[in-house]
Write an enzyme that holds these catalytic residues in place. Structure first.
Site, PDB file in Angstrom:
ATOM      1  N   ASP A 156       2.767  13.883  13.926  1.00 20.07           N
ATOM      2  CA  ASP A 156       3.043  13.897  12.487  1.00 20.07           C
ATOM      3  C   ASP A 156       1.743  13.982  11.691  1.00 20.07           C
ATOM      4  OD1 ASP A 156       4.765  13.928  10.308  1.00 20.07           O
ATOM      5  OD2 ASP A 156       4.744  11.749  10.076  1.00 20.07           O
ATOM      6  N   LYS A 179       1.796  -3.692   8.685  1.00 17.73           N
ATOM      7  CA  LYS A 179       2.962  -2.812   8.635  1.00 17.73           C
ATOM      8  C   LYS A 179       4.210  -3.579   9.041  1.00 17.73           C
ATOM      9  CE  LYS A 179       4.513   1.772  10.188  1.00 17.73           C
ATOM     10  NZ  LYS A 179       4.131   2.984  10.961  1.00 17.73           N
ATOM     11  N   VAL A 217       3.862  -0.795   4.379  1.00 16.22           N
ATOM     12  CA  VAL A 217       2.518  -1.263   4.703  1.00 16.22           C
ATOM     13  C   VAL A 217       1.954  -2.048   3.526  1.00 16.22           C
ATOM     14  CG1 VAL A 217       0.204  -0.591   5.441  1.00 16.22           C
ATOM     15  CG2 VAL A 217       2.183   0.753   6.178  1.00 16.22           C
ATOM     16  N   GLY A 272       8.531   2.138   8.057  1.00 19.67           N
ATOM     17  CA  GLY A 272       8.111   0.810   7.649  1.00 19.67           C
ATOM     18  C   GLY A 272       7.366   0.812   6.331  1.00 19.67           C
ATOM     19  N   LEU A 284       0.816  -1.212   0.000  1.00 12.19           N
ATOM     20  CA  LEU A 284       0.000   0.000   0.000  1.00 12.19           C
ATOM     21  C   LEU A 284       0.848   1.261   0.000  1.00 12.19           C
ATOM     22  CD1 LEU A 284      -2.789  -0.933   2.587  1.00 12.19           C
ATOM     23  CD2 LEU A 284      -3.021  -0.780   0.111  1.00 12.19           C
ATOM     24  N   GLY A 285       1.927   1.254   0.759  1.00 11.48           N
ATOM     25  CA  GLY A 285       2.759   2.449   0.859  1.00 11.48           C
ATOM     26  C   GLY A 285       4.015   2.158   1.649  1.00 11.48           C
TER      27      GLY A 285
END
Length: 388
Positions: free
Chosen positions: A257, A154, A139, A137, A131-132
């Site tokens: 964040d 993750k 995911v 990390g 996913l990203g």
């Protein structure tokens, strides 16, 4: 008599030739009844025979393979084995106590902060596509096997994992800090709050896997925003964000964040405005008085980090929410890249040029004051005239 003796010798020589042909490495010949040569096929010795496995090799689909974790590069023979840095538990303001979850339709027999074994993880979850990827990390999407509930998995390198001692049902355990913060922010009902809910975690050889809910029909706010969006829509997004930030702070969690990439918009036919979900607590910490070292996206850090070397959870969150709103409403996308976001004059000029209401401009100015002592609070944001 002579003919029979000659015939017997001929048969013996033929048998001898046949026996030699079984181990010979080249074709042999014999004579047929018509006298023509007959070629015999070579017989291969037992040591050269091909072994055939009667049991077919099972085929493993891509989803099954991905359950075994991220494939690591093989080390060369000349390279010394990598030494893993010892990860020490992070000492928080206090040991966090987590009672057993209340029974519900999503209740699990094992507490979410108790680690799964590798066998339990592979039995319960299927990992799919990526996913990203971020600084803490990578995911992947996935599913829970027994009900196909969508999850996000993750992967974090063990060297980057921070641990927090927690008390679960009277027993102290060391748990990844991000799992602890997610459990605090999300509460005990999966999907009940804006923060995504943790489901499980497991400790593998070189990495730690965090399994959490994956809201469906989603896209990040960063991907949704293609320039200036409508003020009314931005207002609804911001209202949800302020409510989520207040709830997360009341749970004792400081995200640190907040940005468009860490916010999901969940679309549904039952809602006119997409629901805002908060993800990625990898930079998070507990709400405590005063922080010295900053952890988060550099261009969204509040100015007091540079001016004072000290920052607080509340004013920092307000600053980051103001940055998100300014990004949604402004076409000046270079503001935060050019390091001019801490210049009050530049901020004021950018806000005044926006084609929005005066209440919206006042709201933005109150969030983005360089002096944190003069900045609006989270509670005051929710009561601002812009939201009326």
């Amino acid at each position: 008599m002579g003919n029979s003796s000659h015939k017997r010798k001929h048969e013996e020589s033929s048998k001898s030739g046949d026996s030699q042909s079984e181990t010979s490495t080249s074709p042999t010949t014999s004579r047929g009844e018509d006298g023509r040569p007959v070629y015999k096929k070579r017989r291969v010795g037992s040591e050269c025979r091909r072994t055939v496995c009667n049991k077919p090799t099972p085929r493993v689909g891509p989803k099954e393979v991905s359950n075994r974790g991220t494939k690591r590069k093989a080390q060369s023979d000349l390279e010394a084995p990598r030494k893993r840095r010892r990860t020490e538990p992070v000492t928080g303001p206090h040991n966090v106590s987590f009672p057993e979850l209340r029974p519900s339709s999503t209740a699990k027999p094992k507490h979410v902060l108790e680690p799964l074994s590798r066998e339990e993880y592979e039995k319960q979850y299927i990992e799919d596509s990526q996913l990203g990827e971020g600084g803490y990390g990578t995911v992947y999407s996935g599913y829970r096997r027994h009900d196909l509930f969508p999850v996000a998995i993750k992967h974090i390198d063990k060297d980057l994992v921070k641990y927090q001692p927690v008390v679960i049902n009277g027993e102290e355990r060391c748990v990844p800090l991000e799992m602890v913060l997610m459990a605090m922010a999300a509460g005990d009902s999966v999907g009940g709050n804006a923060a995504v809910s943790p489901l499980a975690w497991t400790d593998l050889d070189y990495e730690v896997l965090l399994i959490m809910e994956r809201p469906e029909n989603c896209m990040s706010l960063f991907d949704f925003n293609h320039g200036q969006i409508d003020e009314d829509l931005a207002k609804e997004f911001m209202r949800q964000l302020v409510e989520a930030a207040i709830q997360i702070h009341q749970a004792g969690v400081f995200h640190r964040d907040l940005k468009a990439e860490n916010l999901l918009l969940q679309f549904s036919d039952a809602r006119l405005v997409p629901r805002v979900r908060v993800i990625d607590l990898g930079c998070g910490w507990f709400v405590t008085p005063g922080y010295c070292s900053y952890s988060g996206t550099h261009c969204f850090r509040p100015p007091e980090v540079d001016h004072r070397g000290l920052y607080e959870a509340g004013p920092t969150t307000v600053w980051q929410l103001g940055c998100i709103l300014l990004q949604l409403l402004s076409v000046n996308t270079d503001l935060f890249v050019s390091r001019m976001q801490h210049c009050q004059n530049v901020l004021a000029y950018t806000i005044m040029e926006l084609k929005v209401s005066e209440d919206c401009k006042n709201f933005l100015m109150s969030c983005l004051l360089v002096n944190p002592d003069q900045r609006i609070t989270l509670g005051q944001m929710l009561c601002h005239p812009w939201f009326r």
